[in-house]
Design an enzyme around this catalytic site. Sequence first.
Site, PDB file in Angstrom:
ATOM      1  N   ARG A  44      -1.619   1.568  15.252  1.00 37.47           N
ATOM      2  CA  ARG A  44      -0.684   1.377  14.138  1.00 37.47           C
ATOM      3  C   ARG A  44       0.723   1.289  14.703  1.00 37.47           C
ATOM      4  NH1 ARG A  44      -0.877   5.575   9.309  1.00 37.47           N
ATOM      5  NH2 ARG A  44       0.369   6.885  10.680  1.00 37.47           N
ATOM      6  N   SER A 113      -7.593   1.211   2.962  1.00 35.40           N
ATOM      7  CA  SER A 113      -7.015   2.474   2.481  1.00 35.40           C
ATOM      8  C   SER A 113      -7.157   2.548   0.969  1.00 35.40           C
ATOM      9  CB  SER A 113      -5.526   2.560   2.836  1.00 35.40           C
ATOM     10  OG  SER A 113      -5.342   2.624   4.218  1.00 35.40           O
ATOM     11  N   LYS A 142       3.274   9.871   7.078  1.00 31.54           N
ATOM     12  CA  LYS A 142       3.308   8.889   5.986  1.00 31.54           C
ATOM     13  C   LYS A 142       3.876   9.593   4.752  1.00 31.54           C
ATOM     14  CE  LYS A 142       0.404   4.919   4.816  1.00 31.54           C
ATOM     15  NZ  LYS A 142       1.034   4.424   3.646  1.00 31.54           N
TER      16      LYS A 142
END
Length: 211
Positions: A44, A113, A142
């Site tokens: 990521r 997700s 996050k």
Amino acid sequence: MAVTKNKIDYKLYLVTDRDVLGSRNLVNAVEEAIKGGTTIVQIREKNCSSLDFYQVAMQVKEVTTKYNVPLIINDRLDIALAIKADGLHIGQEDLPLTVVRKIVGEDMIIGVSATTLEEAVLAQEQGADYVGIGSMYPTSTKLDAKPVTFDDLRAIRKAVKIPIVGIGGITADNVSELMETNIDGVAIVSAILGKEDIKEAAEKFIGNINK
């Protein structure tokens, strides 16, 4: 492709974050995590150029291929195709799963997700190979993540047959209670990559997951 889709072990799913690593080398960190028991890796990268992402992904792929661990790319369809990654992980704001599947074909793993039962069921209906559900606990990686309760997670587990990976604020101390919901694995960022001894951190997770 060395990785067979229906035989993937989602138990300990490492998600990379170079901000968490600081000055340490990402490729070395991924290898240490795999040595400690990581079963799948997602790259990521939110704050780098396409070229940098591509180069890092190619280096990580050498390591994951060496250990026969699946490599997933977060969000970036172009990078996943360019490096011939094993899979792509997409969010609710990314290209639709049905469109992505047409582009990548049936062999590539696609994860989605989800934060609600409806999103998880739709992902399964549209052909996702697994869903990432969270945030299960408060998380610093996050900040905009919506919380998911254990009851929500159990409802999703009842409704979908595809593998479920829990994500968000998971630590070696709370992972056992989360695995009791009968999910297939947990996605970890800082609780592995933020530790001084990455291999040891992964080993601790695997030990507690297997309890």
